[in-house]
Design a protein around this motif. Structure first.
Motif, PDB file in Angstrom:
ATOM      1  N   GLY A  67      70.165 -12.070  65.653  1.00  0.00           N
ATOM      2  CA  GLY A  67      69.069 -13.025  65.787  1.00  0.00           C
ATOM      3  C   GLY A  67      68.050 -12.525  66.792  1.00  0.00           C
TER       4      GLY A  67
ATOM      5  N   TYR B 176      54.555 -15.030  66.123  1.00  0.00           N
ATOM      6  CA  TYR B 176      55.565 -14.967  67.189  1.00  0.00           C
ATOM      7  C   TYR B 176      55.532 -16.283  67.978  1.00  0.00           C
TER       8      TYR B 176
ATOM      9  N   ASN C 120      55.948  -8.992  64.328  1.00  0.00           N
ATOM     10  CA  ASN C 120      57.187  -9.765  64.459  1.00  0.00           C
ATOM     11  C   ASN C 120      56.862 -11.192  64.039  1.00  0.00           C
TER      12      ASN C 120
HETATM   13  N1  GLN Z   1      61.032 -10.960  70.975  1.00  0.00           N
HETATM   14  C1  GLN Z   1      62.432 -11.095  70.731  1.00  0.00           C
HETATM   15  C2  GLN Z   1      62.624 -11.538  69.297  1.00  0.00           C
HETATM   16  O1  GLN Z   1      61.677 -11.768  68.574  1.00  0.00           O
HETATM   17  C3  GLN Z   1      63.091 -12.089  71.627  1.00  0.00           C
HETATM   18  C4  GLN Z   1      62.264 -12.674  72.685  1.00  0.00           C
HETATM   19  C5  GLN Z   1      62.885 -13.904  73.303  1.00  0.00           C
HETATM   20  O2  GLN Z   1      64.077 -14.070  73.337  1.00  0.00           O
HETATM   21  N2  GLN Z   1      62.041 -14.761  73.759  1.00  0.00           N
HETATM   22  O3  GLN Z   1      63.749 -11.646  68.893  1.00  0.00           O
END
Ligand code: GLN
Ligand code: PMP
Length: 408
Positions: free
Chosen positions: A52, A141, A190
């Motif tokens: 995850g 994101y 992402n």
């Molecule tokens: N950027 C990482 C992800 O997308 C995790 C970042 C976070 O845990 N805030 O999994």
């Protein structure tokens, strides 16, 4: 607050009050807690392999780790300058010149932040407020949605369109207005794992120019691409003067816990972001800054080696996910592979993600949590798996996922 049933939609945005009285902002209007924390928590409870949250399960280069230790032992333990240690700002400027031919002034055009997360927050807060709009592509994101909400600006979106998950530029133009102060670009992307085409990036710059918007571009996966060229927005014609470029040591050097990020851009924009940053954290981890400066100077073989090793892991996981019955979208960058669970008869991936750790002992993130309502409907059957893990761990995860069809 729906902590008992986190998959139930909440109001789109704004402050949500928990039973305990604490305020939690829902980044996408769906979850009151950060999705990565929630899924990592479930993985821990069930002893699941955590694909995850995106963090590597191996340490980065020894040269960085030793340098941080030496810096601590040598007394580098007090506040760094707010802008960042000169040695790191110079290394960041040298990196931009070396990889992209960008001449950046380390004194006025670079600022160090507490991870890319802080650079993103400070940039959005610096340039947008109530009455303004901030456009992101969707899925986005999670921290973008949360910070846009905190800024008081309205969050507008344009979709990424499969199978390559490129920006829908017609929709983007339609979503722009004179109130759009910031366009947030994330490339490589992402969660979708896409790398935007040069043509798409150029058109985004033209649109930003036309509407007088600032581009905040999050390029934390700049070195994690697989046969695709990373094109920094700031290198495109007309882009530099309106672009804040953000990156981070976490991904490139496998040190996500160090939280050293940075931004580069014209002095006026950098100053505005740095001013906000100085009231968020003032300055960032001193002993890590010197270590990251060393890392940025590593030779080309290091950078190409990181991408090649990750590409192999992508392929191992991708083959296993396909065998498990998912439709797999092969990413061209990042740590993440998107799958469609529809061929397994799954229409509610958020619900599956919450059962998956218990069901087969693997954790993944549902893509819908990175969306507003329409996007969440479009991505309802998609899951994101991280492949930044040891090959043995990926192989075990794949074996477990093969059991899924029989356990649904
Ligand atoms: N950027 C990482 C992800 O997308 C995790 C970042 C976070 O845990 N805030 O999994
Ligand atoms: N932006 C994107 C797209 C990310 O995936 C992440 C974290 N993985 C961040 C920002 C945050 O970076 P940092 O840990 O340096 O704050």
């Amino acid at each position: 607050m729906n902590q008992q049933n986190p998959s139930r939609p909440l109001r789109r945005s704004g402050w949500q009050r928990t039973a305990a009285g604490a305020n939690l902002l829902s980044p996408s209007g769906r979850l009151g807690t950060v999705i990565f924390e929630e899924i990592t928590g479930l993985a821990a409870v069930h002893g699941a392999i955590n694909l995850g949250q995106g963090y590597p399960d191996e340490d980065g280069p020894a040269i960085l780790l030793n340098s941080a230790r030496e810096n601590i032992a040598g007394g580098m333990n007090q506040y760094a300058p707010g802008r960042g240690l000169p040695v790191l700002r110079e290394a960041i400027a040298a990196h931009q010149e070396r990889f992209y031919g960008l001449a950046v002034d380390p004194e006025r055009e670079v600022a160090v932040t507490t991870g890319a997360t802080e650079a993103i927050a400070a940039s959005i807060l610096a340039f947008a407020g109530p009455g303004d709009e901030v456009l992101t592509f969707e899925p986005f994101y999670d921290s973008y949605g949360a910070i846009i909400g905190l800024s008081g600006a309205r969050h507008t979106t344009a979709p990424l369109v499969g199978p390559q998950f490129q920006p829908d530029l017609e929709a983007m133009e339609a979503a722009m207005s004179d109130r759009t102060k910031v366009i947030v670009v994330n490339n490589p992307h992402n969660p979708m794992g896409s790398v935007f085409s040069r043509a798409a990036l150029e058109r985004i710059v033209r649109i930003a120019e036309r509407f007088g918007a600032i581009i905040v571009t999050d390029e934390v996966y700049e070195h994690l691409t697989f046969g695709a060229e990373h094109i920094p927005v700031a290198t495109l014609p007309g882009a530099w003067e309106r672009t804040v470029t953000i990156s981070s040591a976490g991904k490139t050097f496998s040190v996500t816990g160090w939280k050293i990020g940075w931004l580069t851009g014209p002095a006026a924009l950098t100053d505005a972001v740095r001013t906000v940053k100085s009231f968020l954290s003032y300055s960032s981890g001193t002993p890590f800054q010197g270590a990251v400066a060393l890392g940025l100077g590593m030779d080309d073989a290091f950078y190409s080696g990181v991408a090649a090793a990750l590409q192999h892991k992508r392929d191992v996981l991708g083959a296993g996910l396909r065998d498990a019955g998912f439709d797999v979208f092969t990413p061209r960058g990042t740590y993440f592979t998107i799958v469609d669970a529809a061929p397994l008869g799954i229409t509610d991936a958020p619900a599956l993600a919450r059962r998956l750790p218990e069901l087969v002992g693997v954790a993944a993130i549902p893509v819908a949590v990175f969306c507003h309502d329409d996007g969440a409907r479009r991505t309802r059957s998609l899951l994101r798996f991280a492949f930044c893990k040891k090959e043995t761990v990926l192989a075990e995860a794949v074996q477990r996922l093969a059991l899924l069809k029989d356990r649904l």
